[in-house]
Design an enzyme around this catalytic site. Structure first.
Site, PDB file in Angstrom:
ATOM      1  N   HIS A   1       0.855  -1.300  -0.176  1.00  0.00           N
ATOM      2  CA  HIS A   1      -0.209  -0.170   0.046  1.00  0.00           C
ATOM      3  C   HIS A   1       0.821   1.155  -0.044  1.00  0.00           C
ATOM      4  O   HIS A   1       0.704   2.193  -0.780  1.00  0.00           O
ATOM      5  CB  HIS A   1      -0.879  -0.006   1.197  1.00  0.00           C
ATOM      6  CG  HIS A   1      -1.932   1.339   1.459  1.00  0.00           C
ATOM      7  ND1 HIS A   1      -3.089   1.366   1.065  1.00  0.00           N
ATOM      8  CD2 HIS A   1      -1.351   2.534   1.705  1.00  0.00           C
ATOM      9  CE1 HIS A   1      -3.471   2.550   1.298  1.00  0.00           C
ATOM     10  NE2 HIS A   1      -2.601   3.285   1.833  1.00  0.00           N
ATOM     11  N   GLU A   2       1.758   1.433   0.971  1.00  0.00           N
ATOM     12  CA  GLU A   2       2.531   2.382   0.889  1.00  0.00           C
ATOM     13  C   GLU A   2       3.463   2.756  -0.327  1.00  0.00           C
ATOM     14  O   GLU A   2       3.839   3.820  -0.606  1.00  0.00           O
ATOM     15  CB  GLU A   2       3.343   2.477   2.437  1.00  0.00           C
ATOM     16  CG  GLU A   2       2.559   2.411   3.601  1.00  0.00           C
ATOM     17  CD  GLU A   2       1.652   3.835   3.847  1.00  0.00           C
ATOM     18  OE1 GLU A   2       1.905   4.824   3.025  1.00  0.00           O
ATOM     19  OE2 GLU A   2       0.501   3.462   4.287  1.00  0.00           O
TER      20      GLU A   2
ATOM     21  N   HIS B   1       1.673   4.637  -2.820  1.00  0.00           N
ATOM     22  CA  HIS B   1       1.698   6.030  -2.505  1.00  0.00           C
ATOM     23  C   HIS B   1       3.132   6.621  -3.128  1.00  0.00           C
ATOM     24  O   HIS B   1       3.197   7.598  -3.893  1.00  0.00           O
ATOM     25  CB  HIS B   1       1.522   6.471  -1.370  1.00  0.00           C
ATOM     26  CG  HIS B   1       0.302   6.502  -0.668  1.00  0.00           C
ATOM     27  ND1 HIS B   1      -0.827   7.333  -1.086  1.00  0.00           N
ATOM     28  CD2 HIS B   1      -0.140   6.037   0.652  1.00  0.00           C
ATOM     29  CE1 HIS B   1      -1.864   6.920  -0.502  1.00  0.00           C
ATOM     30  NE2 HIS B   1      -1.551   6.210   0.662  1.00  0.00           N
TER      31      HIS B   1
ATOM     32  N   HIS C   1       2.997   6.903  -6.562  1.00  0.00           N
ATOM     33  CA  HIS C   1       2.461   8.269  -7.134  1.00  0.00           C
ATOM     34  C   HIS C   1       3.364   9.182  -7.285  1.00  0.00           C
ATOM     35  O   HIS C   1       3.074  10.211  -8.161  1.00  0.00           O
ATOM     36  CB  HIS C   1       1.158   8.364  -6.105  1.00  0.00           C
ATOM     37  CG  HIS C   1       0.255   9.043  -6.886  1.00  0.00           C
ATOM     38  ND1 HIS C   1      -0.976   9.144  -6.116  1.00  0.00           N
ATOM     39  CD2 HIS C   1      -0.047   9.613  -7.890  1.00  0.00           C
ATOM     40  CE1 HIS C   1      -1.993  10.015  -6.977  1.00  0.00           C
ATOM     41  NE2 HIS C   1      -1.260  10.407  -8.118  1.00  0.00           N
TER      42      HIS C   1
END
Length: 658
Positions: free
Chosen positions: A449-450, A453, A456
């Site tokens: 998940h991290e 980010h 992104h």
């Protein structure tokens, strides 16, 4: 010779952490504030007519020194807090708030910006709209007296948020739970050693288990003794003992600010900037899911109580959920952990999936120093070897580190500024006394998940820093991170980082995906409902609240989410996302983004060539930041507007009316 004030000479402008001391921060902040004031004054006093270059682009390029100082300070104050950092925060936060207010209430600057016509490209046109709206939302059109009041409110909210964070961190440290050896039945030998090591690290006797950010603590699922589970669970809910009054005052000030700016509530003020249409759309999503989530959670509770042979409490829920999962799906989380060593998950899982999808490679840079022991620095490159940026990974917990997991940046990508990204991923995994750290399923998905980010931020390809990377609405920012979680269990990726994982365990993981979704959805929705309840109030309504616990309970009852033995994922006194972070009236965004994630990953699942599909996702979503319309980007990716059906199917809520 302050190392914070000039661009770093290191690769990608990685901050020279070894040269920075706490004595550098306050002088650097003061000098950078003066520099930014001078830059703004130069824009305003420019005798030439306003142009895109001398006004908008000059404004976008201003404040680089201040951003550099702030990025280092606030990143490190989250990962390695101290009394010195807290004192610096108390000194500089009011100055930063006043400085920001002065810029956005500068009438001459606002007039120059209003006179502009943006170039024809979408990014420039969006920047002009975004900037003018930001000035309006920060009070540029208010009377002088209202501007002064708004400045005062913003300064107070900034100081109160810092107070909330500090109170929570202090309680989290103090309330870390001490155990005797016999109370840790169910722990592995390695976990017991880690608890002993943590006790020594903070100067206590025996064994200590630190608290995690949510209400439910992950160790509740493995501790065999009910009393031990209760100690953790109750300690978790005692955090933020001084935060009740802080939260009330923040809710009151947010409501006052919203009214001053012409909004019915803080929620309306916030959601204007999000991809949700309005507050009603958010309420519709939650009220549509709440009945099915409640029913599923209550059904799960009955199943767990039957397995236990007695009534169980909220402290026991995770334990019996793990037992029933092991019984019904042959899925033992302790057994699973041995297949998920952190280093292999990162190198052969997270980084491998990024290469598979986006063609990038992630290589260690041992010649570059992180900001603390155990922080690794990696260089991210394109297929042809061109450097993209740096990634720092800080995975292990420390007593000085605030709870939770997050991504942040030290440097943002921008073609205007000529900068490439320096990104950090932070978690709080318990450090083993020796050897490898092994991950739970939750920790495994959090690592993916991290890094979503991080992608992104790393793959951003925009001109203007305001639109770089994760500078997007909160209900869109979780889309890339949540979609990246899916690759943790993609067959090709899983086989690469967990080649010895037996097929029967893989099948069990897949079969058990919907088990526990009633609880997970209900505890998340409960926190989202509490958030929206606080931020839908007027000043007068906030002033009438005398019992926070009763207020929370009433909000859950009104939403049809009053589930016995189930607590919200976060309660007010330790709801750092909304009172210490940037998610006020926006905690719903994880679920909103999961609609995009579930639907978007359905699209990925139909693609024959993952590299081609990944490039399309990179081009339309990851690289674009806020430089294009979010709905249009998703519609172009998917070939149609978003559909909530895949999310309902994933969470076992097919009967929901949304």
């Amino acid at each position: 010779m302050n190392p914070l004030l000039d661009p770093s000479p290191l690769d990608y402008q990685l901050p020279p952490f070894a040269s920075i001391t706490v004595e550098h921060y306050v002088p650097a902040f003061l000098a950078a504030l003066d520099d930014h004031d001078a830059e703004i004054a130069a824009i305003v006093k420019n005798p030439e007519d306003s142009s895109w270059e001398n006004t908008m682009e000059a404004f976008e390029a201003s404040g680089q020194a201040l951003a550099r100082v702030a990025n280092v300070f606030f990143n490190l104050s989250g990962t390695d807090s101290s009394d010195e950092f807290n004192a610096i925060s108390a000194e500089v936060l009011p100055k930063l708030s006043a400085h920001s207010s002065a810029i956005y209430q500068n009438e001459a600057l606002y007039q120059r910006l209003q006179s502009l016509t943006a170039p024809e490209d979408e990014e420039s046109q969006r920047l002009l709209d975004h900037t003018l709206r930001a000035f309006r939302r920060r009070g540029a059109a208010l009377s002088d007296s209202d501007k002064q009041r708004l400045t005062s409110i913003d300064a107070s909210l900034s100081a109160l948020a810092e107070k909330f964070r500090n109170n929570l961190l202090a309680d989290t440290k103090e309330l870390a739970v001490s155990f005797e050896r016999f109370e840790l039945e169910g722990f592995s030998d390695a976990r017991i050693e880690a608890a002993a090591a943590y006790a020594r690290e903070i100067g206590r006797e025996g064994y200590v288990v630190p608290l995690e950010l949510p209400t439910v603590q992950s160790e509740q699922s493995v501790l065999d003794l009910p009393a031990s589970r209760s100690k953790l669970y109750e300690a978790s809910q005692q955090r933020g003992r001084l935060n009740g009054e802080v939260a009330l005052e923040m809710a009151r000030l947010r409501a006052e600010r919203a009214a001053l700016l012409g909004y019915a509530s803080h929620a309306e003020f916030v959601i204007e900037e999000e991809t949700a249409d309005d507050v009603a759309a958010v309420q519709g999503l939650m009220s549509g899911l709440a009945p099915a989530a409640s029913a599923n959670a209550m059904g799960e509770y009955k199943l767990l109580a039957e397995a236990a042979g007695t009534e169980i409490t909220g402290a026991d829920w995770p334990y019996w959920e793990s037992k029933v999962r092991a019984r019904d799906y042959s899925l033992n989380e302790d057994e699973l952990r041995q297949y998920f060593p952190l280093s292999r998950v990162v190198r052969d899982g997270v980084f491998y999936a990024a290469n598979l999808l986006y063609g990038i490679t992630v290589e260690p840079r041992p010649d570059l120093e992180g900001y603390a022991p155990g922080v690794d620095v990696w260089e991210v490159k394109e297929e042809d070897g061109t450097g993209i940026g740096l990634l720092l990974t800080d995975y292990f917990g420390r007593p000085s580190k605030r709870g939770g997991a997050w991504m942040s940046s030290f440097v943002d990508q921008s073609h205007l500024l000529g900068t490439k990204p320096v990104i950090v991923n932070v978690m709080g995994i318990t450090r083993p006394v020796s050897g490898e750290a092994y991950l739970t399923l939750d920790e495994l998905t959090t690592v993916f998940h991290e890094f979503g980010h991080a992608l992104h931020g790393l793959l951003s390809d925009v001109r203007y820093p305001s639109f770089s990377g994760t500078s997007v609405p909160r209900d869109y920012v979780e889309f890339p991170s949540q979609i990246n979680e899916n690759w943790a269990f993609h067959p090709e990726v899983l086989a690469n980082y967990a080649p010895d994982l037996p097929q029967q365990l893989i099948d069990a993981i897949d079969a058990a995906k919907q088990f526990g979704q009633g609880f997970a959805t209900a505890e998340y929705l409960a926190a989202s409902i509490i958030d929206l309840a606080w931020h839908s109030l007027s000043v007068a309504e906030v002033s009438e609240i005398t019992d926070i616990e009763a207020f929370e309970a009433a909000a859950l009852v009104a939403a049809g989410l009053d589930v016995e033995h189930l607590k919200a994922r976060y309660q007010t006194s330790y709801f750092n996302h909304i009172f210490g972070g940037g998610y006020s009236a926006g905690y719903y965004s994880y679920l909103w983004a999961e609609v995009l994630d579930a639907d978007g990953f359905d699209w990925f699942s139909t693609q024959d060539d993952l590299r081609v599909a990944g490039q399309r996702f990179r081009d339309l979503v990851l690289s674009r930041g806020a430089s294009r319309d979010y709905t249009a980007a998703f519609t172009e990716l998917r070939g149609r507007e978003r559909d909530i059906t895949p999310l309902l199917r994933r969470r076992g809520l097919g009967g929901s009316k949304v």
